[in-house]
Design a protein around this motif. Structure first.
Motif, mmCIF file in Angstrom:
data_model
loop_
_atom_site.group_PDB
_atom_site.id
_atom_site.type_symbol
_atom_site.label_atom_id
_atom_site.label_comp_id
_atom_site.label_asym_id
_atom_site.label_seq_id
_atom_site.Cartn_x
_atom_site.Cartn_y
_atom_site.Cartn_z
ATOM 1 N N ALA A 1 0.748 -1.244 -0.048
ATOM 2 C CA ALA A 1 0.043 0.134 -0.068
ATOM 3 C C ALA A 1 0.928 1.326 0.117
ATOM 4 O O ALA A 1 0.518 2.299 -0.655
ATOM 5 C CB ALA A 1 -0.772 -0.157 1.130
ATOM 6 N N ALA B 40 1.066 4.094 -2.652
ATOM 7 C CA ALA B 40 0.445 5.567 -2.218
ATOM 8 C C ALA B 40 1.424 6.668 -2.069
ATOM 9 O O ALA B 40 1.124 7.728 -2.368
ATOM 10 C CB ALA B 40 -0.378 5.148 -1.040
ATOM 11 N N SER C 10 -4.498 -4.328 -0.819
ATOM 12 C CA SER C 10 -3.508 -3.434 -0.762
ATOM 13 C C SER C 10 -3.716 -2.098 -1.572
ATOM 14 O O SER C 10 -3.452 -0.964 -1.277
ATOM 15 C CB SER C 10 -2.048 -3.837 -0.865
ATOM 16 O OG SER C 10 -1.958 -4.544 -2.432
ATOM 17 N N ALA D 107 -3.935 1.229 -0.221
ATOM 18 C CA ALA D 107 -3.251 2.613 -0.510
ATOM 19 C C ALA D 107 -3.965 3.820 -0.758
ATOM 20 O O ALA D 107 -3.744 4.829 -0.515
ATOM 21 C CB ALA D 107 -2.621 2.211 -1.922
#
Lengths: 258, 332
Positions: free
Chosen positions: B102, B106, B187, B191
């Motif tokens: 994540a 991100a 994930s 994120a």
């Protein structure tokens, strides 16, 4: 290593406010030119328009022509980063990069120009620091943070950073106003040496300083608040401070400014 | 002022500068009281942390004693059985893996958005965009979970198939389906949840870069991106690390969204695409209702592990920031 600056009808704006109006002046190579005048008279704005730093502020723009050895830096196809590399700048408050060592501060401009070879960077670092009269004080701690130096040393570090890229012109915006008298003296001595190589333009509030360091002096003033700044008189420093031809200049340098 | 008034007028009657005799400590009582209150408030944090740790340890011990498998290496979770068999390996691994994925997804986007907001976008655009980012942070995690499970699972499944067909030789994408609740889905949802946190914090950090440092870089002939690399990013580094760590904190502890989007499968596997994935927090949420006393104790033991992971992560971040402190003016 030094170039002539010719400003032709340069006006600068902050949004719709005109900060300087139709400045025309020629600055000779390898000389020190001081710009003096009361606060808000546009001398710093003019200085910042010489290396296109004025337009960095939101809404700011410049009209007119600014010729460096005959080439207008405000031409549309001019690379602004090349202009700023050619015309270095030292700011009012010492502003070394706080996250960088002394060494990295000095070579920051060279690295931006793609110089990667360690030996070349080392040489340029020593040369610039010697040029800024700082080498002997910092040669044993080049990997220490630049922000750990005293104010005067930091300002000389910033000068070293500016001259490391070997510019043609060095602009100084009140470089001593945040410094004590001893550090100021060190910077003034340095300016006297630098003018052998560079064209130097210095904005100062300190008239004694202008008289000490400069060959030519330009006096800027405003008629009243909200009016644009104008170049009132521009002449040899000796003449400006002994026998100015304009009454307003005389009033200002003798302290009768109104 | 007469000699008389000097000795008889009470302090305060003569203006704060005090023309009269120096008053005797009348304000020190409030000073002491306030110092006491502030110290008490500060200590509360410590007390709470210690209390939580103590609670977790005390409650976890019975299950750890009863566990017939190695708690750290066993991958499955049969804590209600007799004898109970459960281990943290799979869910701890899943927790770290989903959080790491994540963050990998991100953080670059979040830093990009933050730089766009502070240095590229027009002011009005920036404030509108900033508002939507904050709105994203306000969406409850269960909504993200439902959205991920009921709507986003389809597209991610198609994307998984694409990844497997074209990049199946990379072990991460080796899973041959069916593509349902997977580590990838979980994930990605995670994120999206971490994104606004990292964005708003790093936006604050970038906006605080001193203008004089930015100008110094520009005056050396830096382009905007070079200026950001020279002045903005190095200056913001401790703040970026802090914002990433806060994002990681959220990711590690995220419960319901992952309970809804992961496969609740207990194994240590790097297969991102196939049905699978589980985390400590999601496992607690899914198993708590049906847990018997030993099962509950086992879940608390897993909570203790999560607590420890978070602690280590935070201390590492502190250490990184601390190591660079002299280069940011001692402020970090």
């Amino acid at each position: 290593m030094a170039k002539r600056i010719e400003a032709v009808n340069v006006s600068a704006y902050y949004g719709s406010f005109r900060a300087i109006d139709n400045i025309t002046m020629t600055i000779e190579p390898k000389s020190v030119t001081a710009l003096i005048g009361p606060s808000g008279c546009g001398k710093s704005t003019f200085l910042r328009s010489i290396n296109r730093m004025h337009e960095v502020l939101p809404g700011a723009k410049v009209d007119g022509q600014l010729m460096i050895d005959g080439q207008n830096i405000y031409d549309r196809d001019i690379d602004v980063t090349a202009v700023r590399r050619t015309i270095g700048m030292v700011f009012q408050r010492p502003n070394p990069f706080p996250t960088m060592s002394i060494y990295d501060n000095v070579v920051a401009g060279l690295k931006l120009n793609g110089v990667r070879r360690k030996a070349a960077l080392d040489d340029a670092c020593e040369k610039a620091l010697r040029g800024a009269n700082l080498w002997n004080e910092v040669k044993d701690r080049l990997n220490r943070p630049g922000a750990g130096l005293s104010g005067g040393q930091q300002q000389r570090l910033c000068i070293a950073r500016a001259i490391a890229v070997e510019p043609q012109v060095v602009l100084m915006d009140e470089p001593c106003s945040a410094l004590d008298p001893i550090s100021t003296l060190a910077i003034e001595d340095l300016i006297a040496e630098l003018k052998n190589q560079y064209t130097i333009v210095i904005v100062t509030h300190n008239m004694q300083q202008a008289a000490r360091v400069s060959d030519r002096t330009g006096f800027f003033s405003i008629d009243s608040t909200g009016e644009p700044g104008r170049l009132i008189e521009y002449d040899d420093t000796a003449k400006i401070f002994t026998n100015p031809s304009v009454k307003r200049t005389e009033d200002y340098i003798t302290g009768r400014f109104g | 002022m007469s000699q008389q008034s000097l000795t008889t007028t009470p302090a305060g009657a003569q203006g704060a500068g005090g023309g009269g005799a120096l008053p005797r400590g009348s304000r020190l009582g409030a000073e002491k009281l306030f110092r006491g209150l502030a110290t008490a408030a500060g200590s509360t944090v410590l007390v709470i942390i210690v209390a939580i740790a103590a609670f977790l340890i005390v409650q976890a011990v019975p299950a750890l004693r009863a566990d017939s498998e190695n708690f750290f290496t066993f991958q499955s979770w049969f804590a209600n059985d007799d004898p109970p068999k459960f281990g943290i390996a799979a869910i701890a691994f899943g927790t770290v893996l989903t959080s790491a994925l994540a963050l990998i997804m991100a953080v670059p986007v979040a830093l990009g958005i933050a730089l766009c907001l502070t240095h590229y976008a027009h002011r009005r655009v920036a404030s509108t965009l900033g508002f939507f980012i904050d709105l994203l942070a306000a969406v409850p995690s269960v909504v993200f979970g439902l959205w991920g499970r009921d709507y986003f699972r389809g597209p991610v499944g198609d994307f998984s198939k694409f990844l497997h067909d074209h990049f199946g030789w990379i072990p991460l994408f080796g899973g041959g389906g069916p593509y349902g609740n997977s580590i990838l889905l979980g994930s990605i949802v995670l994120a999206i949840m971490v994104l606004p946190i990292v964005t708003s914090l790093s936006r604050e950090v970038f906006a605080q870069t001193p203008a004089q440092n930015e100008e110094a870089a520009l005056a050396l002939g830096a382009t905007k991106w070079e200026m950001i690399r020279t002045a903005v990013l190095p200056y913001g580094k401790p703040g970026i690390i802090a914002s990433v760590m806060l994002g990681l904190g959220r990711a590690l502890g995220e419960t319901i969204a992952l309970a809804l989007t992961l496969g609740a499968v207990y194994n240590v596997s790097f297969d991102l695409l196939g049905t699978g994935g589980n985390t400590i927090a999601a496992n607690i949420a899914l198993k708590f209702a049906e847990a018997n006393p030993t099962g509950r104790s086992a879940l608390i033991a897993s909570g203790l592990v999560l607590f420890a992971i978070t602690l280590v992560v935070n201390m590492t971040a502190r250490a990184i920031v601390y190591r660079r402190r002299e280069f940011v003016g001692g402020a970090a």
